[in-house]
Design a protein around this motif. Structure first.
Motif, short mmCIF file in Angstrom:
data_model
loop_
_atom_site.label_atom_id
_atom_site.label_comp_id
_atom_site.label_asym_id
_atom_site.label_seq_id
_atom_site.Cartn_x
_atom_site.Cartn_y
_atom_site.Cartn_z
N THR A 160 -0.07 -4.78 18.82
CA THR A 160 -1.41 -5.38 19.49
C THR A 160 -0.90 -6.77 19.63
O THR A 160 -1.72 -7.68 20.20
N GLY A 161 0.50 -7.20 19.52
CA GLY A 161 0.52 -8.54 19.98
C GLY A 161 0.85 -9.61 18.80
O GLY A 161 1.15 -10.87 19.06
N GLN A 162 0.56 -9.07 17.74
CA GLN A 162 0.70 -9.88 16.46
C GLN A 162 2.01 -9.88 15.98
O GLN A 162 2.83 -9.03 16.06
N THR A 163 2.63 -11.23 15.43
CA THR A 163 3.91 -11.13 14.93
C THR A 163 3.92 -11.33 13.69
O THR A 163 5.10 -11.19 13.00
N CYS A 164 2.97 -11.64 12.54
CA CYS A 164 3.28 -11.98 11.39
C CYS A 164 1.80 -11.85 10.55
O CYS A 164 0.78 -12.06 11.34
N SER A 165 1.77 -11.40 9.37
CA SER A 165 0.80 -11.45 8.47
C SER A 165 0.82 -12.05 7.21
O SER A 165 1.90 -12.65 6.95
N SER A 166 0.05 -12.01 6.37
CA SER A 166 0.11 -12.28 4.69
C SER A 166 -0.01 -11.31 3.80
O SER A 166 -0.71 -10.45 4.22
N ILE A 167 0.49 -11.49 2.54
CA ILE A 167 0.13 -10.65 1.51
C ILE A 167 -1.31 -10.66 1.40
O ILE A 167 -2.14 -9.36 1.09
N LEU A 168 -2.07 -11.62 1.24
CA LEU A 168 -3.37 -11.77 0.90
C LEU A 168 -4.19 -11.17 2.20
O LEU A 168 -5.17 -10.57 1.86
N GLU A 169 -3.79 -11.37 3.49
CA GLU A 169 -4.47 -10.83 4.47
C GLU A 169 -4.60 -9.28 4.44
O GLU A 169 -5.67 -8.70 4.72
N GLU A 170 -3.36 -8.76 4.16
CA GLU A 170 -3.22 -7.29 4.19
C GLU A 170 -4.24 -6.57 2.94
O GLU A 170 -4.57 -5.56 3.02
N LYS A 171 -3.96 -7.42 1.70
CA LYS A 171 -4.74 -6.98 0.55
C LYS A 171 -6.12 -7.10 0.88
O LYS A 171 -6.91 -6.36 0.09
N THR A 172 -6.64 -7.68 1.72
CA THR A 172 -8.30 -8.07 1.92
C THR A 172 -8.64 -7.70 3.03
O THR A 172 -9.87 -7.27 3.40
N LEU A 173 -7.64 -7.21 4.11
CA LEU A 173 -8.35 -6.97 5.48
C LEU A 173 -7.68 -5.68 5.96
O LEU A 173 -8.19 -5.18 7.10
N ASN A 174 -6.66 -5.07 5.33
CA ASN A 174 -5.95 -3.95 5.96
C ASN A 174 -7.09 -2.96 5.90
O ASN A 174 -7.51 -2.38 4.99
N PRO A 175 -7.32 -2.21 7.02
CA PRO A 175 -8.60 -1.27 6.94
C PRO A 175 -8.03 0.00 6.31
O PRO A 175 -9.10 0.90 6.08
N ARG A 176 -6.94 0.47 6.01
CA ARG A 176 -6.52 1.50 5.22
C ARG A 176 -6.17 1.35 3.77
O ARG A 176 -6.51 1.96 3.03
N ARG B 70 -7.31 5.19 -3.25
CA ARG B 70 -6.25 6.18 -3.04
C ARG B 70 -6.78 7.35 -2.19
O ARG B 70 -6.10 7.87 -1.14
N GLU B 71 -7.75 8.27 -2.95
CA GLU B 71 -8.32 9.29 -2.21
C GLU B 71 -8.69 9.07 -0.75
O GLU B 71 -8.54 9.83 0.11
N GLU B 72 -9.22 7.91 -0.71
CA GLU B 72 -9.72 7.41 1.08
C GLU B 72 -8.70 7.31 1.81
O GLU B 72 -8.62 7.81 3.13
N PHE B 73 -7.44 6.84 1.38
CA PHE B 73 -6.24 6.46 2.21
C PHE B 73 -5.68 7.71 2.40
O PHE B 73 -5.23 7.91 3.56
#
Length: 239
Positions: free
Chosen positions: A184-200, A205-208
């Motif tokens: 999507t053109g993004q280059t970097c994220s953070s652990i906090l972003e992925e812990k709170t915003l990663n849609p998967r 665990r069951e939903e994932f």
């Protein structure tokens, strides 16, 4: 005065990020996830910077492109290929969970990466934590707002969920996430972003597991060529 060199490079066809890290005093360097299609570019940069390439590191045995590790070994004598000991592929050095890979040992501040096994996309997936910089190179285990697929090559959504939550989300929130791919053109994220915003990976665990079972992704275009080659350091048919 010693400083660290950190170059972020991109290969368009497979949307792969390659990372070049070096110590400016000793000139020792390592490269993470090189792609054979961009080896001329990467080699030129290494030569321009006057670096001594010691390691060509792969986060896992890729299915969407052929690694450039073998070509780099031919271009830079003394360079060694590096993979997880669980990868099942040829390499000069096999790393285990908890070990460190270092460059610039003779300098005052050597660059050290902690190796963390993060299987689930493949059995041999490994992430590399750069504690001094506050960053982690996650391969395909954790992508920006996503993760690697789990429907082939020893994939397991259950194992990937455990890997990300135990080995990556346990890192400090401010650590930067540098993935092997972004589409999507993004280059970097953070652990906090992925812990709170990663849609998967913010799901249970069951939903994932259910999400990953219903992605309905197409068969990787280069897998039939890339996998056999990458098991041989990217040199199948060249030697």
């Amino acid at each position: 005065m010693s400083f660290l060199i950190f170059e972020k490079l991109f290969e368009n066809q497979s949307s792969t990020y390659t990372y070049l890290l070096a110590d400016s005093t000793t000139k020792e360097a390592l490269i993470i996830d090189p792609v054979i299609d961009t080896i001329e570019r990467d080699a030129k940069l290494i030569q321009q910077l006057g670096l001594n390439l010691r390691y060509a590191v792969n986060t896992h045995v890729h299915a969407d492109h052929i690694t450039g590790s073998g070509k780099l070994k031919a271009l830079f004598p003394g360079c060694q290929s590096v993979l997880s000991n669980l990868s099942g592929a040829n390499a000069d050095i096999y790393l285990k969970d908890g070990e460190f890979i270092k460059i610039g040992e003779s300098g005052k501040t050597p660059l050290a990466l902690e190796c963390r096994t993060t299987p689930g996309h493949t059995n041999g997936c490994m992430s590399f934590v750069w504690h001094d910089y506050g960053a982690v190179f996650t391969g395909d285990a954790l992508l920006i707002r996503g993760c690697g697929r789990t429907d082939f090559q020893q994939g397991s959504a259950d194992i990937l969920f455990t890997s990300v939550h135990s080995k990556l989300f346990s890192l400090p929130d401010h650590y930067l996430v540098y993935p092997a791919h972004d589409y999507t053109g993004q280059t970097c994220s953070s652990i906090l972003e992925e812990k709170t915003l990663n849609p998967r990976l913010t799901k249970s665990r069951e939903e994932f597991i259910q999400i990953m079972a219903n992605l309905n992704l197409s068969y990787p275009k280069q897998i039939d060529k890339a996998l056999p080659a990458n098991l041989l350091c990217g040199l199948q048919g060249d030697l």
